[in-house]
Design an enzyme around this catalytic site. Structure first.
Site, PDB file in Angstrom:
ATOM      1  CD  GLU A   1      -3.048   3.549  -5.019  1.00 50.44           C
ATOM      2  OE1 GLU A   1      -4.100   2.914  -5.239  1.00 50.44           O
ATOM      3  OE2 GLU A   1      -2.031   3.031  -4.557  1.00 50.44           O
TER       4      GLU A   1
ATOM      5  CG  HIS B   1      -3.657  -0.437  -6.530  1.00 55.67           C
ATOM      6  ND1 HIS B   1      -3.886   0.208  -5.349  1.00 55.67           N
ATOM      7  CD2 HIS B   1      -3.684  -1.766  -6.231  1.00 55.67           C
ATOM      8  CE1 HIS B   1      -4.050  -0.685  -4.381  1.00 55.67           C
ATOM      9  NE2 HIS B   1      -3.922  -1.896  -4.894  1.00 55.67           N
TER      10      HIS B   1
ATOM     11  NE  ARG C   1      -4.229  -1.580   0.379  1.00 57.18           N
ATOM     12  CZ  ARG C   1      -4.424  -2.627  -0.427  1.00 57.18           C
ATOM     13  NH1 ARG C   1      -3.582  -2.882  -1.403  1.00 57.18           N
ATOM     14  NH2 ARG C   1      -5.478  -3.413  -0.271  1.00 57.18           N
TER      15      ARG C   1
HETATM   16  P1  NAP Z   1      -0.361 -11.835   4.572  1.00 59.00           P
HETATM   17  O1  NAP Z   1      -0.346 -13.267   4.126  1.00 59.00           O
HETATM   18  O2  NAP Z   1      -1.085 -11.468   5.812  1.00 59.00           O
HETATM   19  O3  NAP Z   1       1.152 -11.362   4.647  1.00 59.00           O
HETATM   20  C1  NAP Z   1       1.568 -10.214   5.299  1.00 59.00           C
HETATM   21  C2  NAP Z   1       2.929 -10.461   5.899  1.00 59.00           C
HETATM   22  O4  NAP Z   1       3.373  -9.266   6.532  1.00 59.00           O
HETATM   23  C3  NAP Z   1       2.946 -11.549   6.948  1.00 59.00           C
HETATM   24  O5  NAP Z   1       4.027 -12.397   6.682  1.00 59.00           O
HETATM   25  C4  NAP Z   1       3.132 -10.837   8.277  1.00 59.00           C
HETATM   26  O6  NAP Z   1       3.935 -11.657   9.123  1.00 59.00           O
HETATM   27  C5  NAP Z   1       3.829  -9.579   7.833  1.00 59.00           C
HETATM   28  N1  NAP Z   1       3.465  -8.459   8.733  1.00 59.00           N
HETATM   29  C6  NAP Z   1       2.276  -8.082   9.136  1.00 59.00           C
HETATM   30  N2  NAP Z   1       2.323  -7.022   9.936  1.00 59.00           N
HETATM   31  C7  NAP Z   1       3.590  -6.746  10.047  1.00 59.00           C
HETATM   32  C8  NAP Z   1       4.275  -5.767  10.753  1.00 59.00           C
HETATM   33  N3  NAP Z   1       3.651  -4.891  11.550  1.00 59.00           N
HETATM   34  N4  NAP Z   1       5.603  -5.756  10.642  1.00 59.00           N
HETATM   35  C9  NAP Z   1       6.231  -6.663   9.864  1.00 59.00           C
HETATM   36  N5  NAP Z   1       5.609  -7.614   9.184  1.00 59.00           N
HETATM   37  C10 NAP Z   1       4.298  -7.654   9.268  1.00 59.00           C
HETATM   38  O7  NAP Z   1      -0.998 -10.916   3.434  1.00 59.00           O
HETATM   39  P2  NAP Z   1      -0.908 -11.094   1.839  1.00 59.00           P
HETATM   40  O8  NAP Z   1      -2.085 -11.843   1.355  1.00 59.00           O
HETATM   41  O9  NAP Z   1       0.449 -11.557   1.463  1.00 59.00           O
HETATM   42  O10 NAP Z   1      -1.108  -9.552   1.417  1.00 59.00           O
HETATM   43  C11 NAP Z   1      -0.212  -8.575   1.878  1.00 59.00           C
HETATM   44  C12 NAP Z   1      -0.649  -7.185   1.488  1.00 59.00           C
HETATM   45  O11 NAP Z   1      -0.440  -6.972   0.104  1.00 59.00           O
HETATM   46  C13 NAP Z   1      -2.135  -6.887   1.672  1.00 59.00           C
HETATM   47  O12 NAP Z   1      -2.434  -6.524   3.003  1.00 59.00           O
HETATM   48  C14 NAP Z   1      -2.368  -5.748   0.699  1.00 59.00           C
HETATM   49  O13 NAP Z   1      -2.224  -4.506   1.335  1.00 59.00           O
HETATM   50  C15 NAP Z   1      -1.256  -5.915  -0.321  1.00 59.00           C
HETATM   51  N6  NAP Z   1      -1.816  -6.259  -1.649  1.00 59.00           N
HETATM   52  C16 NAP Z   1      -1.636  -5.378  -2.670  1.00 59.00           C
HETATM   53  C17 NAP Z   1      -2.138  -5.699  -3.912  1.00 59.00           C
HETATM   54  C18 NAP Z   1      -1.961  -4.762  -5.073  1.00 59.00           C
HETATM   55  O14 NAP Z   1      -2.839  -4.665  -5.902  1.00 59.00           O
HETATM   56  N7  NAP Z   1      -0.840  -4.081  -5.189  1.00 59.00           N
HETATM   57  C19 NAP Z   1      -2.834  -6.887  -4.136  1.00 59.00           C
HETATM   58  C20 NAP Z   1      -2.996  -7.753  -3.064  1.00 59.00           C
HETATM   59  C21 NAP Z   1      -2.492  -7.421  -1.815  1.00 59.00           C
HETATM   60  P3  NAP Z   1       3.876 -11.507  10.728  1.00 59.00           P
HETATM   61  O15 NAP Z   1       2.427 -11.507  11.071  1.00 59.00           O
HETATM   62  O16 NAP Z   1       4.637 -12.668  11.215  1.00 59.00           O
HETATM   63  O17 NAP Z   1       4.530 -10.200  11.019  1.00 59.00           O
END
Ligand code: NAP
Length: 322
Positions: A263, A282, A234
């Site tokens: 955005e 995006h 994000r």
């Molecule tokens: P996810 O499986 O929950 O992965 C997020 C990772 O970040 C986890 O490994 C988590 O591990 C870590 N994390 C969470 N909070 C943290 C913190 N405070 N400090 C450090 N690490 C942290 O989520 P995902 O499905 O991979 O998606 C991740 C993000 O990608 C979404 O939330 C979204 O914002 C973004 N996204 C963007 C697009 C786009 O169009 N560009 C599309 C899809 C998703 P720990 O809990 O162990 O810290």
């Protein structure tokens, strides 16, 4: 009693038909905020994406039981407030993981090999002799990739990097990702070490108060001058003004960005004038197949939440315990 659902984003026809089998569906354009708020007052559920739903907007929505976002990220919602109100929030993890990881890798390759910049250069008629060093990029294969937030998408990026491109993978997470360590040789390090050692720093954390501005001027200074920053998480996880400075001053080599603080990206953003920036609108999950799967998944989540049968994709499980 039939459920009443507000759809605040256009849904594929078959997904809307599925919803209509289970509920009365009212399509609302959320840019008409007053109408949207009125519609929520009557609704049991709502489905959509890409707009912030504030506590004030649902203040009078006494029958609202579930909100279904067509996204994995849920930073557009005040989750604590929804939980207090007893409203279930559902999201769409997994179905978008692989196409978002593809976008991340497209940004890595495009930034390293200057694909967008050089494609434009060719179109502008500049290719008049064999290319030379002025058009060289840098290798991706064999380099070190630092993933900040190695979860579902980060894991799919790590797989591409380690198995496809023989890259070394470093990562930060609050807890270890054992699967990525075992299968992709990913090594968990502190953020400072990741920044200092990585050739590509890739952000894939959710946007939360802790990750807001995670990469600022200090962090950019810790990166290699030859490194490239990739952000498909994000926009606000990166301090954009600091990034612009770092790109201008050569603190880092370049950036591949799918997300921005504001955005659509304003037309006067300095990022648009930089050759060492690849900027995408995006498009992380934006393929026909994945967007359809997300809409279907979100519709099923909403129906399940309203029927009381949903067991997965729930952001605030605490609501179910009340
Ligand atoms: P996810 O499986 O929950 O992965 C997020 C990772 O970040 C986890 O490994 C988590 O591990 C870590 N994390 C969470 N909070 C943290 C913190 N405070 N400090 C450090 N690490 C942290 O989520 P995902 O499905 O991979 O998606 C991740 C993000 O990608 C979404 O939330 C979204 O914002 C973004 N996204 C963007 C697009 C786009 O169009 N560009 C599309 C899809 C998703 P720990 O809990 O162990 O810290």
């Amino acid at each position: 009693m039939t459920h009443k659902i507000v759809a605040y984003k256009m849904l594929p026809p078959d997904v809307e038909a599925y919803l209509r089998e289970h509920a009365e569906v009212l399509n609302v354009d959320p840019r008409d905020e007053a109408t949207f708020i009125e519609a929520l007052k009557e609704a049991n559920g709502a489905i959509g994406a890409s707009i912030r739903i504030t506590p004030a907007m649902i203040e009078g929505a006494k029958n609202l039981k579930a909100l279904s976002t067509i996204s994995v990220g849920f930073d557009q919602f005040d989750v604590e407030d929804l939980t207090r109100r007893g409203i279930i929030l559902t999201h769409t993890p997994d179905v978008l993981t692989e196409s978002t990881a593809d976008t991340v890798f497209a940004l890595i390759l495009a930034s390293a090999r200057r694909v967008v910049e050089l494609a434009e250069w060719v179109k502008q008629g500049n290719w008049n002799a064999s290319i030379g060093e002025a058009q060289f990029g840098v290798d991706v294969q064999g380099k070190t990739l630092g993933i900040v937030g190695l979860g579902r998408i980060g894991g799919a990026v790590a797989r591409r990097a380690a198995l496809g491109f023989r890259m070394n993978v470093l990562y930060t997470n609050r807890s270890p990702n054992e699967q990525a360590e075992k299968e992709y040789g990913a090594k968990r390090v502190e953020l400072d070490e990741l920044l200092a050692q990585s050739d590509f720093v890739c952000l894939q954390v959710p946007l939360t108060p802790e990750t807001h501005g995670l990469i600022g001027a200090n962090e950019l200074k810790k990166m290699k001058r030859s490194a490239i920053l990739i952000n498909a998480s994000r926009g606000p996880t990166v301090d954009e003004a600091a990034l612009i400075e770092a790109l201008k001053n050569g603190t880092i080599r370049g950036a591949g960005l799918d997300v921005f603080e504001q955005e659509p990206l304003p037309a006067d953003s300095p990022l648009l004038a930089m050759n060492n920036v690849v900027a995408l609108p995006h498009i992380g999950s934006a393929t026909h197949e994945t967007r359809h799967a997300m809409a279907r998944n979100a519709a099923e989540n909403l129906v399940g939440a309203l029927d009381g049968t949903l067991t997965q994709n729930i952001v605030n499980r605490e609501v179910l315990k009340r």
